[in-house]
Design an enzyme around this catalytic site. Structure first.
Site, PDB file in Angstrom:
ATOM      1  N   HIS A 115       0.818  -1.221   0.000  1.00 58.38           N
ATOM      2  CA  HIS A 115       0.000   0.000   0.000  1.00 58.38           C
ATOM      3  C   HIS A 115       0.852   1.271   0.000  1.00 58.38           C
ATOM      4  CE1 HIS A 115      -4.008  -1.888   0.618  1.00 58.38           C
ATOM      5  NE2 HIS A 115      -3.229  -2.901   0.973  1.00 58.38           N
ATOM      6  N   ASP A 137       3.352   9.410  -0.861  1.00 55.18           N
ATOM      7  CA  ASP A 137       2.175   8.638  -0.456  1.00 55.18           C
ATOM      8  C   ASP A 137       1.973   7.520  -1.468  1.00 55.18           C
ATOM      9  OD1 ASP A 137      -0.102   8.051   1.049  1.00 55.18           O
ATOM     10  OD2 ASP A 137      -0.721  10.140   1.140  1.00 55.18           O
TER      11      ASP A 137
HETATM   12  C1  GDG Z   1      -2.234   3.702   3.249  1.00 57.45           C
HETATM   13  C2  GDG Z   1      -1.232   4.390   2.322  1.00 57.45           C
HETATM   14  C3  GDG Z   1      -2.934   4.329   0.486  1.00 57.45           C
HETATM   15  C4  GDG Z   1      -8.934   9.872   7.700  1.00 57.45           C
HETATM   16  N1  GDG Z   1      -9.431  10.644   8.688  1.00 57.45           N
HETATM   17  C5  GDG Z   1     -10.664  10.184   8.939  1.00 57.45           C
HETATM   18  C6  GDG Z   1     -10.927   9.111   8.088  1.00 57.45           C
HETATM   19  N2  GDG Z   1      -9.859   8.943   7.335  1.00 57.45           N
HETATM   20  C7  GDG Z   1      -9.777   7.964   6.253  1.00 57.45           C
HETATM   21  C8  GDG Z   1      -9.765   8.660   4.906  1.00 57.45           C
HETATM   22  C9  GDG Z   1      -9.191   7.584   4.025  1.00 57.45           C
HETATM   23  C10 GDG Z   1      -8.252   6.856   4.971  1.00 57.45           C
HETATM   24  O1  GDG Z   1      -8.603   7.213   6.302  1.00 57.45           O
HETATM   25  C11 GDG Z   1      -6.824   7.296   4.759  1.00 57.45           C
HETATM   26  O2  GDG Z   1      -6.340   6.742   3.583  1.00 57.45           O
HETATM   27  P1  GDG Z   1      -5.074   7.327   2.841  1.00 57.45           P
HETATM   28  O3  GDG Z   1      -4.986   6.676   1.514  1.00 57.45           O
HETATM   29  O4  GDG Z   1      -5.246   8.800   2.715  1.00 57.45           O
HETATM   30  O5  GDG Z   1      -3.823   7.077   3.784  1.00 57.45           O
HETATM   31  P2  GDG Z   1      -3.145   5.919   4.735  1.00 57.45           P
HETATM   32  O6  GDG Z   1      -3.904   5.726   5.987  1.00 57.45           O
HETATM   33  O7  GDG Z   1      -1.750   6.388   4.913  1.00 57.45           O
HETATM   34  O8  GDG Z   1      -3.178   4.559   3.888  1.00 57.45           O
HETATM   35  C12 GDG Z   1      -1.959   5.221   1.270  1.00 57.45           C
HETATM   36  C13 GDG Z   1      -3.813   3.530   1.443  1.00 57.45           C
HETATM   37  O9  GDG Z   1      -3.041   2.818   2.405  1.00 57.45           O
HETATM   38  C14 GDG Z   1      -4.666   2.511   0.677  1.00 57.45           C
HETATM   39  O10 GDG Z   1      -3.882   1.683  -0.111  1.00 57.45           O
HETATM   40  O11 GDG Z   1      -3.752   5.160  -0.306  1.00 57.45           O
HETATM   41  O12 GDG Z   1      -1.030   5.802   0.370  1.00 57.45           O
HETATM   42  O13 GDG Z   1      -0.338   5.224   3.064  1.00 57.45           O
HETATM   43  O14 GDG Z   1     -10.165   6.692   3.584  1.00 57.45           O
HETATM   44  O15 GDG Z   1     -11.054   9.097   4.584  1.00 57.45           O
HETATM   45  N3  GDG Z   1     -12.083   8.412   8.074  1.00 57.45           N
HETATM   46  C15 GDG Z   1     -13.039   8.801   8.949  1.00 57.45           C
HETATM   47  N4  GDG Z   1     -12.856   9.850   9.811  1.00 57.45           N
HETATM   48  C16 GDG Z   1     -11.689  10.569   9.841  1.00 57.45           C
HETATM   49  O16 GDG Z   1     -11.558  11.531  10.573  1.00 57.45           O
HETATM   50  N5  GDG Z   1     -14.209   8.147   8.982  1.00 57.45           N
END
Ligand code: GDG
Length: 473
Positions: free
Chosen positions: A157, A365
């Site tokens: 990821h 990222d």
């Molecule tokens: C890893 C990789 C890759 C965040 N704050 C809240 C909340 N979130 C949710 C977001 C989003 C998820 O968390 C975060 O996903 P990301 O992709 O931005 O980042 P990572 O956690 O670092 O994930 C990344 C991912 O895996 C998938 O392969 O994209 O690059 O680092 O869905 O919305 N959700 C809620 N409340 C919050 O305050 N409900």
């Protein structure tokens, strides 16, 4: 159709599966598990004094979740240690934050062995096994050691780092060789895949085989780029829900006539929050005429709080947001609302919909799902503008965002001005191209594509049970 065994560090609870707060990844994997039947195995998030290997099961129709508890030492060395103090910073180009400790590596190997030994009896002969993320790179080899001949896939990821950086890990060869126990390895982007290929062919003596396969000794793996998406239909529906509308109205009422700039990120140094605040500050300093017309809402739920660098980023952001607010706030206006808590998904969708600008500016990222969620939440008749880091994996697909270099405060400030002045016609044109991609390449497309690559690998015969060991090379 083969049954599926998913193995990841943490496991999503099955019983929340009909909606609520689940992310797209959980939704997609659970729907694949429901369709094929199978097991999702991982750590419960709980600790026990001494590891027992006892599995706690939860069943929901054809799907079972199976979790184990770990010892405090496992969590220190494997989770807070090798995974989050060594591999995470290294894979995000932060060699300066990378800690090289033999104990961490020992704990990482031990927990991967424990995962393999406990999961082994759950795997049936024809199952497809799908391992997720940097916590579990050696798991494929451990399963082979226990005689698992099945097709095993691995999806990373995070980014895969350039060879120059990877070479700073003392045991880089061992780590990469371990990946040759899988049949399919998936990366988020062509760039990360290219970094991997380059390392394997330049530093490991591997060669390129047919159809982009990589060959090392008698092992062949299919290495593919498979960008993850979101559950777009679900998020679009969430953005149109009564909860989202209520939240959107709350945002409008809290600051009438002002444009909302929004950022939502786990509190992590890779997300570029310090640089984002600096870019916004630059905008405030250079555009006094626009100052009172905007505000920034940064939602940043804390994560990995046991790791020092995460405590440091938290205190430096507290200080920076305080300083910017102290410098620019008026009696009736605060430039940054900085919130360290999470919100339900429908509320997030409402906040995104209320925003004129989405600021998604990580320094590095793997993908970044927030960028895609922001696009999915927009009102088609009056969409907001996505300002996206060129260093997020998502930038390869979301080319119609306003792409910026997140290290440059000037570029970020210029992008904010451009987005605020962007005519509605251009906003709509850009958004239509963005949403087209976000809908087409959603999480179900990703999941089906990866499983398809696994099925195809299976037709050609999977690797077999003989492990690739470091010593054997
Ligand atoms: C890893 C990789 C890759 C965040 N704050 C809240 C909340 N979130 C949710 C977001 C989003 C998820 O968390 C975060 O996903 P990301 O992709 O931005 O980042 P990572 O956690 O670092 O994930 C990344 C991912 O895996 C998938 O392969 O994209 O690059 O680092 O869905 O919305 N959700 C809620 N409340 C919050 O305050 N409900």
């Amino acid at each position: 159709m083969s049954r599926l065994v998913v193995i990841s560090n943490r496991v999503q609870q099955l019983k929340q599966s009909s909606g609520g707060n689940q992310g797209g990844l959980a939704v997609a994997l659970l729907s694949a598990l429901r369709e094929r039947g199978g097991v999702w195995f991982g750590w419960s998030g709980e600790t026990v004094e001494t590891f027992t290997g006892e599995i706690h099961y939860e069943e929901d129709g054809p799907t079972t979740s199976a979790v184990i508890d770990l010892e405090p030492q496992d969590i220190d060395e494997y989770y807070n240690g090798y995974a989050n103090r060594t591999l995470w910073p290294l894979f995000h180009n932060r060699v300066d934050l990378t800690e090289f400790e033999r104990d961490f590596e020992g704990g990482y190997a031990r927990v991967n062995r424990r995962f393999a030994e406990t999961a082994r009896p759950l795997i049936k002969r024809d199952d497809i096994v799908w391992v997720h993320d940097y916590h579990l790179i050696p798991l494929g080899g451990e399963l082979r050691r226990l005689g698992v001949p099945n097709c095993i896939g691995f999806f990373l990821h995070t980014p895969w780092p350039p060879a120059d950086l990877l070479l700073s890990l003392p045991t880089h060869r061992k780590l990469v060789e371990a990946l040759f126990n899988y049949d399919v390895i998936g990366f988020q982007t062509e760039d990360w895949l290219e970094h991997f290929r380059h390392y394997v062919t330049t530093h490991l003596g591997g060669t390129l085989g047919k159809d982009g396969a990589l060959v090392l000794g008698d092992r062949t793996v299919r290495a593919i780029a498979a960008p993850i998406g979101i559950d777009t239909a679900e998020f679009e529906a969430a953005a149109a829900s009564p909860e989202a509308e209520l939240t959107r109205d709350r945002m409008y009422l809290s600051s009438p006539g002002r444009s909302l700039l929004v950022g939502v990120d786990r509190l992590d140094y890779s997300k570029g929050l310090t640089e984002r605040f600096a870019g916004y500050e630059r905008f405030l300093a250079h555009h006094p005429d626009l100052r009172g017309l905007v505000y920034l809402l940064q939602i940043a739920p804390p994560s990995r709080e046991k790791v020092d660098t995460y405590q440091e980023i938290r205190s430096s952001l507290d200080a920076l947001s305080g300083r910017i607010n102290g410098e620019y706030a008026e009696i009736d206006w605060v430039p940054i609302r900085y919130v360290n808590q999470g919100y339900p998904r429908a509320e997030l969708a409402g906040i995104f919909r209320a925003a004129r600008i989405g600021l998604v500016t990580p320094l590095r990222d793997g993908m970044n799902l927030v960028a895609k969620e922001f696009v999915a939440a927009q009102d088609p008749r009056d969409p907001g503008v996505l300002i996206l880091s060129q260093f997020a994996g998502a930038a390869a697909q979301l080319k119609d965002a306003v792409l910026v270099n997140p290290f440059s405060a000037e570029e970020m400030a210029d992008a904010i001005v451009m987005a605020l002045r962007m005519p509605r016609k251009e906003r709509i044109a850009r958004w239509e191209r963005l949403i087209d991609n976000v809908r087409r390449e959603d999480v179900h497309w990703w999941c089906a594509g990866f499983l398809d690559a696994m099925e195809r690998a299976g037709e050609g015969g999977c690797a077999g049970a003989e492990p690739v060991s470091h010593a054997a090379q």
